[in-house]
Write an enzyme that holds these catalytic residues in place. Sequence first.
Site, PDB file in Angstrom:
ATOM      1  N   ARG A  82       0.856  -1.188   0.000  1.00 39.22           N
ATOM      2  CA  ARG A  82       0.000   0.000   0.000  1.00 39.22           C
ATOM      3  C   ARG A  82       0.885   1.228   0.000  1.00 39.22           C
ATOM      4  O   ARG A  82       2.084   1.160   0.284  1.00 39.22           O
ATOM      5  CB  ARG A  82      -0.887   0.011   1.254  1.00 39.22           C
ATOM      6  CG  ARG A  82      -0.088  -0.040   2.553  1.00 39.22           C
ATOM      7  CD  ARG A  82      -0.872   0.425   3.761  1.00 39.22           C
ATOM      8  NE  ARG A  82      -0.117   0.216   4.995  1.00 39.22           N
ATOM      9  CZ  ARG A  82       0.852   1.021   5.424  1.00 39.22           C
ATOM     10  NH1 ARG A  82       1.196   2.088   4.729  1.00 39.22           N
ATOM     11  NH2 ARG A  82       1.476   0.771   6.557  1.00 39.22           N
ATOM     12  N   ALA A 151      -6.245   6.562   9.703  1.00 33.47           N
ATOM     13  CA  ALA A 151      -5.160   6.544   8.717  1.00 33.47           C
ATOM     14  C   ALA A 151      -5.650   5.891   7.431  1.00 33.47           C
ATOM     15  O   ALA A 151      -6.492   4.984   7.453  1.00 33.47           O
ATOM     16  CB  ALA A 151      -3.958   5.775   9.264  1.00 33.47           C
ATOM     17  N   ILE A 152      -5.115   6.354   6.308  1.00 31.84           N
ATOM     18  CA  ILE A 152      -5.502   5.822   5.000  1.00 31.84           C
ATOM     19  C   ILE A 152      -4.252   5.453   4.213  1.00 31.84           C
ATOM     20  O   ILE A 152      -3.298   6.234   4.133  1.00 31.84           O
ATOM     21  CB  ILE A 152      -6.344   6.842   4.211  1.00 31.84           C
ATOM     22  CG1 ILE A 152      -7.710   7.021   4.880  1.00 31.84           C
ATOM     23  CG2 ILE A 152      -6.523   6.412   2.752  1.00 31.84           C
ATOM     24  CD1 ILE A 152      -8.589   8.062   4.233  1.00 31.84           C
ATOM     25  N   CYS A 182       2.936   7.129  10.102  1.00 33.22           N
ATOM     26  CA  CYS A 182       2.800   7.645   8.737  1.00 33.22           C
ATOM     27  C   CYS A 182       3.894   8.669   8.394  1.00 33.22           C
ATOM     28  O   CYS A 182       3.741   9.451   7.454  1.00 33.22           O
ATOM     29  CB  CYS A 182       1.419   8.254   8.512  1.00 33.22           C
ATOM     30  SG  CYS A 182       0.064   7.128   8.907  1.00 33.22           S
TER      31      CYS A 182
END
Length: 237
Positions: A82, A151-152, A182
């Site tokens: 990702r 979070a993405i 992140c």
Amino acid sequence: MEPGAVRVLRLGRVPYAGSLAAQERCVREAAAAGGREALVLSEPAGPVYTAGLRAAAAGEAEAREQERRLRALGAGFRRAARGGLLTFHGPGQLLAYPVLHLLRRRLPLRRFVAGLEAAALGLCRRLALPRAQALPPPRTGVWLRGRKICAIGVHCGRHVTSHGLALNCCTDLRWFDHIVPCGLEGLGVTSLSEELQRHVTVDEILEPFLDAFQEAFQCTLTFPEEPAGLPPWVEET
């Protein structure tokens, strides 16, 4: 071609490897001609740190040392296909992985990410947290008082999305103390429980989250009958 309904796969509390196995099967199905789209929901059964594709740029030796240090804390460690850097997943956190065919939906990737943010924001509104906000790029996710609550990190291959969002419900936030979440120096994390000053479980927020997801993506969700226990293709280790 009009997109079909999105089936919801609720795994409950499973090892992180189990949610990945479920997601990978759904990706294969969605990529096939006329394949079904899905929304994979789970709660990690144990603590695990995951490193996104950008984390690989730090160098192999540094990555191995980082993995050794985090495993010594008693957590798992996984490399994830990702976007993004290093983050934490664990009990008390909702993982929502939409497996959508963006070409069929005529949905650009950036609008897909914005849709994930809108779903998390819609949940926060339903829980009386109207000050939750998304910040301008390059920051992603949802924030409250300068701290990240959602979070993405996503991946898209052959027009099919995978991974998605991680929303802190009653997560033990001390696990984040060992990393720079992140890659954002000087910014903290929070949870629904901390913001609402009561214990908020993943199970409690599933229905309002699904409502917010339908609203954000203007889609229809279906709920196929789910057998007791994990499907046989979901890894339990």
